[in-house]
Design a protein around this motif. Sequence first.
Motif, mmCIF file in Angstrom:
data_model
loop_
_atom_site.group_PDB
_atom_site.id
_atom_site.type_symbol
_atom_site.label_atom_id
_atom_site.label_comp_id
_atom_site.label_asym_id
_atom_site.label_seq_id
_atom_site.Cartn_x
_atom_site.Cartn_y
_atom_site.Cartn_z
ATOM 1 N N LEU A 1 31.287 -33.810 6.177
ATOM 2 C CA LEU A 1 31.050 -32.430 5.750
ATOM 3 C C LEU A 1 32.313 -31.825 5.153
ATOM 4 C CD1 LEU A 1 28.843 -31.055 8.669
ATOM 5 C CD2 LEU A 1 28.258 -30.944 6.239
ATOM 6 N N THR B 1 21.368 -30.788 1.283
ATOM 7 C CA THR B 1 21.473 -29.546 2.048
ATOM 8 C C THR B 1 20.095 -29.128 2.526
ATOM 9 O OG1 THR B 1 23.237 -28.875 0.543
ATOM 10 C CG2 THR B 1 22.376 -27.198 2.026
ATOM 11 N N TYR C 1 29.430 -25.193 3.992
ATOM 12 C CA TYR C 1 28.907 -26.085 2.956
ATOM 13 C C TYR C 1 27.682 -25.464 2.280
ATOM 14 C CZ TYR C 1 27.021 -30.283 0.755
ATOM 15 O OH TYR C 1 26.530 -31.193 -0.144
ATOM 16 N N PRO D 1 25.422 -34.534 4.220
ATOM 17 C CA PRO D 1 25.612 -34.145 2.830
ATOM 18 C C PRO D 1 25.631 -35.393 1.955
ATOM 19 C CG PRO D 1 27.686 -34.024 4.045
ATOM 20 C CD PRO D 1 26.609 -34.316 5.045
ATOM 21 N N LYS E 1 27.271 -24.509 -1.700
ATOM 22 C CA LYS E 1 26.232 -25.181 -2.473
ATOM 23 C C LYS E 1 25.224 -24.195 -3.057
ATOM 24 C CE LYS E 1 25.028 -29.054 -2.743
ATOM 25 N NZ LYS E 1 25.108 -30.075 -3.823
ATOM 26 N N HIS F 1 33.071 -33.128 1.605
ATOM 27 C CA HIS F 1 32.196 -32.533 0.581
ATOM 28 C C HIS F 1 32.570 -31.066 0.318
ATOM 29 C CE1 HIS F 1 29.222 -35.625 -0.404
ATOM 30 N NE2 HIS F 1 29.324 -36.031 0.854
ATOM 31 N N ILE F 2 32.971 -30.362 1.361
ATOM 32 C CA ILE F 2 33.399 -28.973 1.164
ATOM 33 C C ILE F 2 34.657 -28.914 0.306
ATOM 34 C CG2 ILE F 2 34.331 -26.955 2.366
ATOM 35 C CD1 ILE F 2 32.456 -27.627 4.690
#
Length: 589
Positions: free
Chosen positions: A117, A21, A59, A18, A63, A120-121
């Motif tokens: 990951l 994606t 994720y 990430p 997104k 970012h989530i």
Amino acid sequence: MFEQLLKASRDVDDASLPPDTPQLLLKAVPDELSLDDVRSLAAEPHDGSDTTTLLWAVYAVLKSNKLGMQHDDDGKYKVAIEEISLQIGQMMEPVCSGAAFDEDITDYPPLSRNGLLGLHILRLLIALIPCGSLVLPSRTLLSVIAFTNRNDPWASGCGAELARSLLSDYFQNASPPQAVKPAPFSNLRSIRDAGAERKPSETVPKTERARFITEDVLTDFLRPMFAKSRPATVTASGRPAAFPEPPPRYGQGQGFGDGEDMINAKPWKYTRQYAVTVFEWAVENTDTDLLQQNWPLYTPILLTLLDESQPTSLKLRSLSIFRSFWKRCPGGLLSRTGLADVFEQAVFPTVLSLPSLTPEAESRALLGAAYPALFDMANVEYSGSVNKESEDEHVGGEGTNDQTARDERGLRSKGFSETQRKLLDKIVREGIMTGYHHAKEHIQLVDFFCQMLRRLVDGMGILSVKYLKDIIPMISEILVDPFGTQHPPTLLSAIHLLQAVLQTCWPRVPHYCNEIIKITMLAWLNIEEDDSISTKEPTKTELKRQLTRTVEVLSAITTAVKLDMADRVRPLVAKDPQLRHLFTSCEAS
């Protein structure tokens, strides 16, 4: 519902990271999803091999533009996000399952990928609701903190930057402490239970960050984890032990006993190594006021880390954390509590990590971390630069009185206590000089010892005059050595040390005048006769320039005390004319 998405997630290339994606994931996201669906996806049963797959799936959903955003009045929307964040925190936790007593076979790349990951989530989840209204579970925050140090094998540079940014934004917008949900750990212990004596009004930290550090991090997470490995020199309440028991002869950490027992006793060293990162973050984000109120929560953990000698990377990190802790401590706090001596006993043995028991490169790293820590404890300023030019000061006539006044002002401003003076004596005699005489055949360590002595001389001022009887012979041995030119940086360090001695301890320098003339003369001749040195750094020209400058300072000192240095060097120049350039200042004066 998510079969196609999970299948696509399993096919994601390991090189994919990430915030990019893969398109195959976005195409596999079902239409018209709710947060309940995402919560169900995050809660799906899985083993370690499926963690990355689930994280990629969550994720991709966040997104995509297929998530229905429906706010409600009863708080179910926010609760769902908090539960999702809890699941994410559990999945990204960097547990080193392959760490054992004798080796570590943990596969770190998947841990690093899962952490990135997860970060970012969490960033996407926080953006779904207004600032300050989301309360992340303590376990999730601990998982985020685990990735704040880019040097950890499970972390990365971009991951560490993202983790620090996420924590900064979260605590900046966090609700007041009284509005925060309890941490998902077992019974929270009060700070008073940790051994701190405070007024009732001081038991509640002022900010959510302070509350989180003292309660969730130090009391609930770290304290139980370090309890079984606490050194005997400190009590569970963080105070010095009145009657410390000697360590067992064949105790844990000595290579005896069952390795599984050691792993259970020290999870912070094996399976949950990120606990050290969490403690490091807690120290870095602590201020003086917080330490004043809660120091007993820090000291047992810090002393446990300092007491651990292996691996070297852990020892280096422990010393770095100790320096951060010491600089944040209120003045005199550790001395009043008796912990200053305990920390000194924990740090000082590291300076004896010398060859041949310790490899030279490893010894250099350990000494380079231990001496700055001891300098901090002794109130000696530690400068990172060791090759700066000494100031051009001419000592003579009225300048002598000016120099004396500067030295007196410097001595008063330093304000070394009796305890600090004893520590300085110990550093010089039992540390630097012992290390030099034990490992003088290791030229890089000799270079290092010269640098440390120079810092001490500059930091102590006129107090360092008591060490001249040890320092001058050491300098002589280094500069007079005919093979010393094989490593020019050590020669330069020794010359800089001699210059610091001349400028700081000048009232006693005339007593060593003949010895210093001999040192500079023989060093000059050795440098002149070695043609190979001109191709190295520092060059022959630089070394000769520094020797000439040293003689200039010595000439100024002898002139101030009415000693005729020209009479002493004239026979030397007559016998060897190439010394004329070295003693030019003497002839001129």
